[in-house]
Design a protein around this motif. Structure first.
Motif, PDB file in Angstrom:
ATOM      1  N   PRO A  37       0.790  -1.233   0.000  1.00 15.73           N
ATOM      2  CA  PRO A  37       0.000   0.000   0.000  1.00 15.73           C
ATOM      3  C   PRO A  37       0.825   1.288   0.000  1.00 15.73           C
ATOM      4  O   PRO A  37       0.288   2.350   0.330  1.00 15.73           O
ATOM      5  N   PHE A  38       2.100   1.193  -0.368  1.00 19.22           N
ATOM      6  CA  PHE A  38       2.970   2.365  -0.369  1.00 19.22           C
ATOM      7  C   PHE A  38       3.714   2.445  -1.695  1.00 19.22           C
ATOM      8  O   PHE A  38       3.823   1.454  -2.421  1.00 19.22           O
ATOM      9  N   ALA A  39       4.268   3.604  -1.988  1.00 19.97           N
ATOM     10  CA  ALA A  39       4.962   3.818  -3.252  1.00 19.97           C
ATOM     11  C   ALA A  39       6.403   3.337  -3.222  1.00 19.97           C
ATOM     12  O   ALA A  39       7.024   3.190  -4.277  1.00 19.97           O
ATOM     13  N   GLU A  40       6.932   3.071  -2.043  1.00 16.79           N
ATOM     14  CA  GLU A  40       8.321   2.678  -1.919  1.00 16.79           C
ATOM     15  C   GLU A  40       8.446   1.432  -1.047  1.00 16.79           C
ATOM     16  O   GLU A  40       7.530   1.069  -0.316  1.00 16.79           O
ATOM     17  N   ALA A  41       9.603   0.798  -1.135  1.00 13.09           N
ATOM     18  CA  ALA A  41       9.812  -0.453  -0.414  1.00 13.09           C
ATOM     19  C   ALA A  41       9.884  -0.241   1.086  1.00 13.09           C
ATOM     20  O   ALA A  41       9.432  -1.093   1.866  1.00 13.09           O
ATOM     21  N   VAL A  42      10.473   0.882   1.494  1.00 11.87           N
ATOM     22  CA  VAL A  42      10.626   1.180   2.916  1.00 11.87           C
ATOM     23  C   VAL A  42      10.031   2.563   3.178  1.00 11.87           C
ATOM     24  O   VAL A  42      10.722   3.578   3.091  1.00 11.87           O
ATOM     25  N   PRO A  43       8.741   2.636   3.466  1.00 10.87           N
ATOM     26  CA  PRO A  43       8.098   3.925   3.716  1.00 10.87           C
ATOM     27  C   PRO A  43       8.472   4.480   5.079  1.00 10.87           C
ATOM     28  O   PRO A  43       9.017   3.764   5.935  1.00 10.87           O
ATOM     29  N   PRO A  83      17.407  -8.951 -10.495  1.00 12.29           N
ATOM     30  CA  PRO A  83      18.724  -8.706  -9.881  1.00 12.29           C
ATOM     31  C   PRO A  83      18.970  -7.255  -9.481  1.00 12.29           C
ATOM     32  O   PRO A  83      19.476  -6.996  -8.370  1.00 12.29           O
ATOM     33  N   GLU A  84      18.644  -6.308 -10.333  1.00 14.35           N
ATOM     34  CA  GLU A  84      18.938  -4.908 -10.026  1.00 14.35           C
ATOM     35  C   GLU A  84      18.120  -4.364  -8.859  1.00 14.35           C
ATOM     36  O   GLU A  84      18.485  -3.337  -8.277  1.00 14.35           O
ATOM     37  N   ARG A  85      17.028  -5.042  -8.520  1.00 16.50           N
ATOM     38  CA  ARG A  85      16.154  -4.526  -7.474  1.00 16.50           C
ATOM     39  C   ARG A  85      15.988  -5.515  -6.312  1.00 16.50           C
ATOM     40  O   ARG A  85      15.121  -5.339  -5.461  1.00 16.50           O
ATOM     41  N   SER A  86      16.840  -6.499  -6.279  1.00 16.31           N
ATOM     42  CA  SER A  86      16.780  -7.487  -5.216  1.00 16.31           C
ATOM     43  C   SER A  86      16.980  -6.854  -3.838  1.00 16.31           C
ATOM     44  O   SER A  86      16.331  -7.245  -2.861  1.00 16.31           O
ATOM     45  N   ALA A  87      17.867  -5.868  -3.761  1.00 14.87           N
ATOM     46  CA  ALA A  87      18.116  -5.223  -2.467  1.00 14.87           C
ATOM     47  C   ALA A  87      16.858  -4.537  -1.946  1.00 14.87           C
ATOM     48  O   ALA A  87      16.610  -4.539  -0.728  1.00 14.87           O
ATOM     49  N   GLU A  88      16.053  -3.963  -2.845  1.00  9.79           N
ATOM     50  CA  GLU A  88      14.792  -3.342  -2.421  1.00  9.79           C
ATOM     51  C   GLU A  88      13.864  -4.387  -1.822  1.00  9.79           C
ATOM     52  O   GLU A  88      13.216  -4.140  -0.796  1.00  9.79           O
ATOM     53  N   PHE A  89      13.797  -5.545  -2.466  1.00  7.54           N
ATOM     54  CA  PHE A  89      12.938  -6.600  -1.934  1.00  7.54           C
ATOM     55  C   PHE A  89      13.421  -7.023  -0.550  1.00  7.54           C
ATOM     56  O   PHE A  89      12.625  -7.156   0.390  1.00  7.54           O
TER      57      PHE A  89
END
Length: 269
Positions: A37-43, A83-89
């Protein structure tokens, strides 16, 4: 009897997001679910607090929550294998499980991610196994389960059938010995992709950890299309499925007017 939860990321979208849990409660439902429910991975903590308060104040149970999946309207379908966004996950895992712990949610959907042309499919699949294991280990701390979902309408999304998703779960469990992964059986997605939904229910009911529904064609509420959803829900219940059924459909009219297919208000509670 099936128990239903309103997916407030696709229903009641005429309202601001934080007003939707109350709208679901006013429509007679005791449970809701959300995509991320947020626009970013860590709100920001304050944003998380507002979301938790909105669900609490509405007096509904949160029965399903997606991990951050990227820009869904823009075509992203998860970061698990990207791969490029694994850290966000990975950064998002503890945030998602933390919200679940605060609201009593124990089902967390980890969308697998589209195929990326710059990477070999095997490389993406290996990364997905690692990330799903990390998510499952975190969810286990609160007794939660990580869901793996076949999806339709996304050409580059590799999990199309129940067998595709179960094969991924098997790989994760073989490599990391994490028992708390399950199939998210969205009966709409499975049917649109040509899977045999009746066979999936008959053969894999013990591996179905969450169910979602919409009718086809159109992805609207049951009764607007051709899918035998009532019979399939009855088969799930008869087979022992006791989880909630997420209403993940686009209402053909207004959200509040799209629940007429439910026979009685008792079915929603």
């Amino acid at each position: 009897m099936n128990r239903f939860a309103v997916n407030c990321s696709i229903l009641f979208t005429e309202l601001p997001l934080l007003e939707r849990p109350t709208a679901a409660r006013q429509a007679g439902f005791g449970a809701v679910e959300f995509w991320w429910p947020f626009a970013e991975a860590v709100p920001a903590d304050a944003a998380i607090d507002r979301f938790v308060k909105a669900v609490d104040d509405a007096g509904v149970e949160l029965t399903g929550l997606n991990f951050f999946a990227g820009d869904m309207p823009g075509g992203d379908r998860g970061l698990v294998s990207w791969p490029e966004r694994s850290a966000e996950f990975r950064d998002n895992i503890d945030v998602t499980i933390g919200i679940g712990e605060r609201l009593g949610c124990q089902a967390f959907n980890a969308l697998y991610g589209n195929r990326i042309t710059a990477h070999d499919a095997a490389e993406q699949d290996e990364l997905a196994v690692e990330n799903l294991a990390l998510a499952a280990q975190a969810a286990a701390r609160i007794g939660g389960v990580v869901l793996v979902e076949p999806v339709s309408g996304a050409e580059r999304y590799p999990l199309r059938t129940a067998a595709d998703a179960l094969a991924v779960i098997d790989r994760v469990q073989a490599a990391y010995d994490v028992p708390n992964l399950g199939l998210l059986a969205d009966l709409y997605h499975l049917a649109v992709n040509g899977d045999d939904v009746d066979r999936v229910i008959a053969e894999h009911l013990d591996r179905i950890a969450h169910v979602q529904i919409a009718d086809a064609p159109g992805r609207n509420e049951p009764g607007t299309g051709d899918l035998p959803l009532r019979a399939q829900l009855a088969a799930l219940a008869a087979g022992g499925y006791r989880g909630v059924v997420g209403l993940e459909y686009k209402p053909s009219t207004t959200s509040a007017d799209s629940f007429g297919w439910l026979k009685t208000s008792q079915e929603t509670s």
